[in-house]
Design a protein around this motif. Sequence first.
Motif, PDB file in Angstrom:
ATOM      1  N   SER A  38       0.812  -1.218   0.000  1.00 31.19           N
ATOM      2  CA  SER A  38       0.000   0.000   0.000  1.00 31.19           C
ATOM      3  C   SER A  38       0.841   1.262   0.000  1.00 31.19           C
ATOM      4  N   ASN A  39       2.053   1.192   0.553  1.00 30.61           N
ATOM      5  CA  ASN A  39       2.878   2.398   0.605  1.00 30.61           C
ATOM      6  C   ASN A  39       3.482   2.777  -0.744  1.00 30.61           C
ATOM      7  N   SER A  40       3.202   1.994  -1.774  1.00 33.50           N
ATOM      8  CA  SER A  40       3.545   2.446  -3.123  1.00 33.50           C
ATOM      9  C   SER A  40       2.746   3.693  -3.489  1.00 33.50           C
ATOM     10  N   LEU A  41       1.624   3.900  -2.810  1.00 39.37           N
ATOM     11  CA  LEU A  41       0.724   5.006  -3.136  1.00 39.37           C
ATOM     12  C   LEU A  41       0.867   6.191  -2.194  1.00 39.37           C
ATOM     13  N   THR A  42       1.585   6.027  -1.089  1.00 40.38           N
ATOM     14  CA  THR A  42       1.630   7.077  -0.073  1.00 40.38           C
ATOM     15  C   THR A  42       2.775   8.044  -0.322  1.00 40.38           C
ATOM     16  N   SER A  43       2.612   9.249   0.208  1.00 36.58           N
ATOM     17  CA  SER A  43       3.557  10.331  -0.061  1.00 36.58           C
ATOM     18  C   SER A  43       4.624  10.425   1.021  1.00 36.58           C
ATOM     19  N   SER A  44       5.787  10.930   0.616  1.00 39.23           N
ATOM     20  CA  SER A  44       6.865  11.185   1.579  1.00 39.23           C
ATOM     21  C   SER A  44       6.842  12.621   2.093  1.00 39.23           C
ATOM     22  N   ARG A  45       5.754  13.366   1.813  1.00 32.73           N
ATOM     23  CA  ARG A  45       5.613  14.694   2.422  1.00 32.73           C
ATOM     24  C   ARG A  45       5.656  14.561   3.937  1.00 32.73           C
ATOM     25  N   LEU A  46       6.103  15.606   4.594  1.00 34.35           N
ATOM     26  CA  LEU A  46       6.173  15.594   6.049  1.00 34.35           C
ATOM     27  C   LEU A  46       4.990  16.352   6.640  1.00 34.35           C
ATOM     28  N   SER A  47       4.628  15.976   7.840  1.00 32.45           N
ATOM     29  CA  SER A  47       3.468  16.545   8.514  1.00 32.45           C
ATOM     30  C   SER A  47       3.722  17.980   8.974  1.00 32.45           C
ATOM     31  N   ASP A  48       2.666  18.628   9.413  1.00 28.44           N
ATOM     32  CA  ASP A  48       2.735  20.026   9.852  1.00 28.44           C
ATOM     33  C   ASP A  48       3.652  20.231  11.045  1.00 28.44           C
ATOM     34  N   MET A  49       3.819  19.209  11.861  1.00 28.03           N
ATOM     35  CA  MET A  49       4.680  19.290  13.045  1.00 28.03           C
ATOM     36  C   MET A  49       5.475  18.006  13.175  1.00 28.03           C
ATOM     37  N   GLY A  50       6.688  18.106  13.705  1.00 31.30           N
ATOM     38  CA  GLY A  50       7.465  16.926  14.061  1.00 31.30           C
ATOM     39  C   GLY A  50       8.082  16.162  12.912  1.00 31.30           C
ATOM     40  N   ASN A  51       7.942  16.662  11.666  1.00 30.23           N
ATOM     41  CA  ASN A  51       8.497  15.958  10.505  1.00 30.23           C
ATOM     42  C   ASN A  51       7.989  14.526  10.411  1.00 30.23           C
ATOM     43  N   GLY A  52       6.713  14.336  10.764  1.00 25.41           N
ATOM     44  CA  GLY A  52       6.126  13.003  10.764  1.00 25.41           C
ATOM     45  C   GLY A  52       5.657  12.561   9.394  1.00 25.41           C
ATOM     46  N   ALA A  53       5.202  11.318   9.335  1.00 23.85           N
ATOM     47  CA  ALA A  53       4.726  10.727   8.088  1.00 23.85           C
ATOM     48  C   ALA A  53       3.305  11.196   7.779  1.00 23.85           C
ATOM     49  N   THR A  54       2.962  11.208   6.498  1.00 25.24           N
ATOM     50  CA  THR A  54       1.618  11.599   6.044  1.00 25.24           C
ATOM     51  C   THR A  54       0.987  10.453   5.257  1.00 25.24           C
ATOM     52  N   PHE A  55       1.093   9.252   5.798  1.00 26.14           N
ATOM     53  CA  PHE A  55       0.606   8.052   5.116  1.00 26.14           C
ATOM     54  C   PHE A  55      -0.847   8.175   4.649  1.00 26.14           C
ATOM     55  N   PHE A  56      -1.685   8.810   5.459  1.00 31.65           N
ATOM     56  CA  PHE A  56      -3.125   8.768   5.197  1.00 31.65           C
ATOM     57  C   PHE A  56      -3.628   9.978   4.417  1.00 31.65           C
ATOM     58  N   SER A  57      -2.723  10.838   3.984  1.00 35.05           N
ATOM     59  CA  SER A  57      -3.093  11.946   3.099  1.00 35.05           C
ATOM     60  C   SER A  57      -2.616  11.598   1.689  1.00 35.05           C
ATOM     61  N   ALA A  58      -3.373  10.718   1.056  1.00 33.51           N
ATOM     62  CA  ALA A  58      -3.033  10.269  -0.298  1.00 33.51           C
ATOM     63  C   ALA A  58      -4.323  10.144  -1.101  1.00 33.51           C
ATOM     64  N   THR A  59      -4.256  10.465  -2.383  1.00 34.28           N
ATOM     65  CA  THR A  59      -5.418  10.331  -3.257  1.00 34.28           C
ATOM     66  C   THR A  59      -5.094   9.378  -4.403  1.00 34.28           C
ATOM     67  N   VAL A  60      -6.120   8.655  -4.855  1.00 38.21           N
ATOM     68  CA  VAL A  60      -5.922   7.611  -5.853  1.00 38.21           C
ATOM     69  C   VAL A  60      -7.121   7.551  -6.800  1.00 38.21           C
ATOM     70  N   GLU A  61      -6.979   6.732  -7.821  1.00 33.56           N
ATOM     71  CA  GLU A  61      -8.097   6.319  -8.659  1.00 33.56           C
ATOM     72  C   GLU A  61      -8.135   4.802  -8.677  1.00 33.56           C
ATOM     73  N   VAL A  62      -9.310   4.252  -8.993  1.00 31.49           N
ATOM     74  CA  VAL A  62      -9.537   2.808  -8.945  1.00 31.49           C
ATOM     75  C   VAL A  62     -10.232   2.377 -10.234  1.00 31.49           C
ATOM     76  N   LYS A  63      -9.855   1.214 -10.744  1.00 37.64           N
ATOM     77  CA  LYS A  63     -10.578   0.634 -11.878  1.00 37.64           C
ATOM     78  C   LYS A  63     -10.516  -0.887 -11.792  1.00 37.64           C
ATOM     79  N   ARG A  64     -11.465  -1.527 -12.463  1.00 38.38           N
ATOM     80  CA  ARG A  64     -11.432  -2.986 -12.545  1.00 38.38           C
ATOM     81  C   ARG A  64     -10.259  -3.434 -13.407  1.00 38.38           C
ATOM     82  N   GLN A  65      -9.686  -4.574 -13.037  1.00 42.17           N
ATOM     83  CA  GLN A  65      -8.611  -5.129 -13.867  1.00 42.17           C
ATOM     84  C   GLN A  65      -9.191  -5.754 -15.132  1.00 42.17           C
TER      85      GLN A  65
END
Length: 687
Positions: A660-687
Motif C-alpha cells: 500500500s505504501n507504493s501510493l503514499t507520499s513522503s511529504r512531512l506533517s505540519d509538526m514533528g516531521n512526521g509521516a503523512t501516510f493517510f493523506s493520499a489520493t488515488v483512482e480505482v478501476k477494474r482489472q
Amino acid sequence: MIEQENGVFPAVCPLDCPDTCGLLLHKENGKITKVTGNPDHPITKGAICNKVRNMTERVYHPGRLQYPMRRVGAKGEGKFERISWDEAIQEITGKFKDLSATYGPESILPYSFYGNMGVLGVDGMDRRFFNALGASVLEQTICNAAGNTGWKYTMGANHGTLPEDTEHADLIVVWGGNIVSTNMHQVVLAEKARKNGAKIVVIDVHRNRTAQWADWFIPLYPGTDSALALGMMHVLFEQGLTNEAFMQKYTVGHEALREHVRSYTPERVARITGVPEETIVELAQLYGRAQAAHIHIGNGLQHHDNGGMNVRSIACLPAITGQWLKRGGGAVRTNSYGSTNGDALERPDLRQNANPRVVNMNRIGEALLEAEQPIRAMLVYCSNPLVVAPDTERVERGFAREDLFTVVHDLFMTDTAKYADIVLPATSSFEATDLYLSYWHQYVQLQEPVIAPIGESKSNVELFSLLGQAMGYDADIFGEKPEQMIENALQGTENPYMNGITLDRLKQQRFVKLDMSVHESFLEHLPTPSGKIELYSEQMEQKGLPPLPTYAALVEGFDGENPAGPDEAYPLMFVSPPNHNFLNSSFGNSAKHQRLEKMPLLQIHPEDAARRDVQDGDAVVVWNERGRIELTAKVTDAMLPGTVISQGLWWDGEGKKQRSNSLTSSRLSDMGNGATFFSATVEVKRQ
C-alpha cells in the motif's frame, strides 16, 4: 532458562504495541511449544492477542535466516551464498572503512525503527557504533512524531490518563484508533467501564472492529479531526459546558480560544467533516455533561498533512471541561513515563562530528536517489523499508542502485533484504536479553533468553559489538554485556518515575511499576513554557504555526468544503490502517497470519464502486502518480463516499503488487516531521 529443556518461563512481548504484555513461554525438549499470557501481570493479566498467541509460527518459521549470506545475483533477485560471520564482519567493516576514508563517514546511513521494542536492541550498542563511526543520523519520525509534537505543545510531555483509571470513566471516546486490533487491554478496561454504565464512542474514517464494538460510531472525512474538535469546543463554550475555574487555574489562552472557535459553527464543521450538525451538537453535549470523560487519541489521525494539529486540537478538550481533575477523565496519546539513561546507552560522546547530516526516514527514497552527497552504504535492522516506508516504488529504485552497499540484519528474507549485499540472521526477542518499557502502562520488564539462538543468528547487541571491535573501537565500550548495559541504563536517568527500578528487582519480579507518586500533582508542574496547559501557544507562534488550534485542509485530499472536482485525476482518498493479524510488516510473511487475514482488500463505498462498475470481489487496480497496487474489491459502506480503505502492510507476493505504501507520499506533517501516510489520493478501476 536456556539450559532448562522443559518448563514455563516468563517473557515479554517485543512488538511495537502499547500493551507490552507479560508472557509465559512453554518449553518442551528445548523448544517453545506455546505462548500464553502471564496472569500475574498487573495490566495485561494473562490476555494476549492472536498475533502473539501464534508467535511460535514466527520463531520457528521455515524461512528464518540461519547464517550470514552474500549476494550473488542481481539486486532484488534474492540470490545469495552462505558465508561465515567472520567473513561478513570483515567485508562490512572493510567497506565502511574505505567509504569513510574516501567519502567521509556520513556517506553511511543506519536505517532502523522499533520492529523489536527492546531498549538495548534499538537504542544501545547500535547507537554507540554509528556515533563512533560518525555516520549520518536517521530522523526516526515515521510513527508518532506529529502527534507527540502536537500533544507536547499543549501538555508539555507525553503523559496522559493512567490505563487503570479509565475504567472509572463514564464516557470513553476512541478517536482515530482501532484499539480492538492495536491496544486490546484498553478494550478490557473500557468494557469494565461500560458495565458500570459508561458509553463508548468511536470517531474514525472507517467502521473498523473498534467502531463495530462501540455504542456509537461517528464517521468523518480523513484529516478533518481538528475541525470536529473545534466544532465541539464551539458548542461547549456556547452552551456553558466548560469548567471556568479549571481554565483559570490550569490553562493559558482560554479566552482567546473562546473567541477563536466562534467561527467553527456546527453548520460549517458539518460541511467540512461530513458529520451531521445534530451529531456534532449531541457529541459535544455528551462530552460536556459527562462526569468523567476520557479520550483515547489513536495513531491514525496524526498520519495526515495536518496530523500534529489534529492531536493538539483534541488535546484541548479535556482542559476546557476540567476532565483532568476527575478520576478516569482526561486523555492519552502515549504514556512515556519511563525512560533510561540515554547517554549511558548510546554514548553520544563517541561522535566527533557534532553536527552530522540528518536524513528523515520518511524521505529515504529521495535520499537514496540524491545525486549530490549520495548515501553509499546502509545498514538496515528492525525495519523493512521497502514495505513500511512511504513512496516505496521510489525507495525500491534507491535500493536497486548497484553502487549502494547494503547490509540487512533480520529474521527473514524481507522485501528489503532481497536488495542487500550482505544479509545477517537476527535473533528473536526470546533468544536475547533486553529491557522493555511500555508507552501505555507503567511497568518496566526484563527479558532473558529462553531458547538458544536459532542457527547462527545474533542479537543487535552482538552484531554491533562485533562491528565496533572489528573497527578497532574501545573494547570496554563495545565489549559491554547486556546486563551491564541495563544496569547503566537504569542509573542516572534523572527521571523521578524511574526511582527504585533496578536490575535486581527486575530479575526477582520480572515487571516493576514506575514510581507514580509524582504523577499525583502533575498539573502543578507541566513542562510547558508557562507551566500550564497551553490552549494558546506562543512557542508555536514563534515557529510560524497557528498559536490556537486551527483546521487546515489537507495538501493532498478533500473535505466537504473542498471536494474533488469532476476533472480530478485522483478523486478518492486512500487510507491504509493496520489490519488485525499483522503488526506493520511483521507477520506479513506468516502463512498462518495470512490465512487469518485472508487477502489484501480495497474497501470501496457502493457509490464509488457503482461509478467505476466495480462489483464486490472484483480484482481492481489502485493507482496514482507514485505507483500502483492490485487488490480485491470489497464493496461496503464502512466509510463515507470518496474514501477507500486498504488494511495492513502486505509484502509483495505471487507476482502481485500489493504494498500500500507504493501510493503514499513522503511529504512531512505540519509538526514533528512526521509521516503523512493517510493523506493520499488515488483512482480505482477494474482489472
